[in-house]
Design an enzyme around this catalytic site. Structure first.
Site, mmCIF file in Angstrom:
data_model
loop_
_atom_site.group_PDB
_atom_site.id
_atom_site.type_symbol
_atom_site.label_atom_id
_atom_site.label_comp_id
_atom_site.label_asym_id
_atom_site.label_seq_id
_atom_site.Cartn_x
_atom_site.Cartn_y
_atom_site.Cartn_z
ATOM 1 C CB SER A 139 52.996 65.432 25.011
ATOM 2 O OG SER A 139 52.681 66.798 24.836
ATOM 3 C CE1 TYR A 175 47.784 64.181 27.161
ATOM 4 C CE2 TYR A 175 49.345 65.987 26.902
ATOM 5 C CZ TYR A 175 48.724 64.859 26.405
ATOM 6 O OH TYR A 175 49.044 64.404 25.148
#
Length: 258
Positions: A142, A155
């Site tokens: 990401s 995350y």
């Protein structure tokens, strides 16, 4: 285009993983989907069947090393080899929580899938590819892994760690015929992102989505199939001289700070 190759899509039951599995089936791959939810898998399998192709589902919790080892063994038992793998599994547990408020159990749970789980997948996939003389991997990271994000510290740490695993392994196995790359995904229309919008504003998640779009130069959320196209290209022989690469696909979102 018929490839005749076998691809394992981990996290193929939803989002970018699902789109990758479906596109791979269209392109002639033999597709194996791994995930935790049989109901979601059934929906993906139905979509693939409607395209005139077939896929196999293997229920797997990638935080468990025994299940991951069994997964790879089953792919080989069924089809004799594993030419490509896309590791797209991820959890958004803990997103929206400031670092000091994240509970240890939530940290362990998220890192167990988002980082350890990807490491386990790579470990057993690479072992098989070494046996058969080569292969190609793509890990779905990401743009959060390129830096940090408020309310997404764990995350972001996991996605950053995934890039470290990708680049290190790419160097280690470059002469063994194994290419290892990563996709740094921006905002894509997936159940995970929709859940983030709902967490941010349960009464009006569409408002959060519109605010998010304003930060993206292309002024839109990507479709998972756009990520799938890039993943399959990185896995293909067309990208034969590319390894250790982090391909950013985010509509220009991160272009101002990278």
């Amino acid at each position: 285009m018929q490839t005749g190759k076998v691809i394992l899509v981990v996290g193929g039951t939803s989002g970018i993983g699902s789109a990758t599995a479906q596109l791979a089936a269209e392109r002639g791959y033999t597709v194996v989907i791994a995930g935790r939810d049989p109901q979601k898998a059934a929906q993906v399998m139905k979509a693939i069947k409607e395209k005139g192709a077939l896929a196999h589902f293997l229920q797997t919790d990638i935080s468990d090393s025994r299940q991951v080892a069994h997964l790879v063994d089953e792919v080989v038992r069924l089809y004799g080899r594993m030419d490509a793998a896309c590791n797209s599994a991820a959890l958004d547990e803990g997103v929206g929580v400031a670092l000091a408020d994240v509970e240890e159990e939530a940290y362990d749970y998220q890192m167990g899938v988002n980082l350890k789980g990807i490491w386990l997948c790579m470990k057993y996939q690479i072992r098989q590819m070494l046996k058969q003389g080569g292969g190609s991997l793509v890990n779905v990271s990401s743009i959060n892994g390129l830096g940090g994000a408020q309310g997404a510290s764990i995350y972001s740490a996991a996605k950053s760690g995934m890039l470290g695993l990708t680049k290190s392994a790419a160097q280690e196995y470059a002469t063994a015929g194994i290419r290892i790359n990563a996709l740094c995904a921006g905002a894509f229309k997936t159940p995970m992102l929709e859940n983030v919008f709902k967490k941010a504003n349960p009464d009006n998640p569409s408002q959060v989505e519109e605010q998010y779009k304003a930060f993206i130069p292309m002024q839109r959320i990507g479709h998972p199939s756009e990520a799938a196209e890039a993943i399959l290209w990185l896995l293909s022989d067309q990208a034969s001289y590319i390894t250790g690469h982090s391909m950013i696909i985010d509509g220009g979102f991160s272009s101002s700070f990278r």
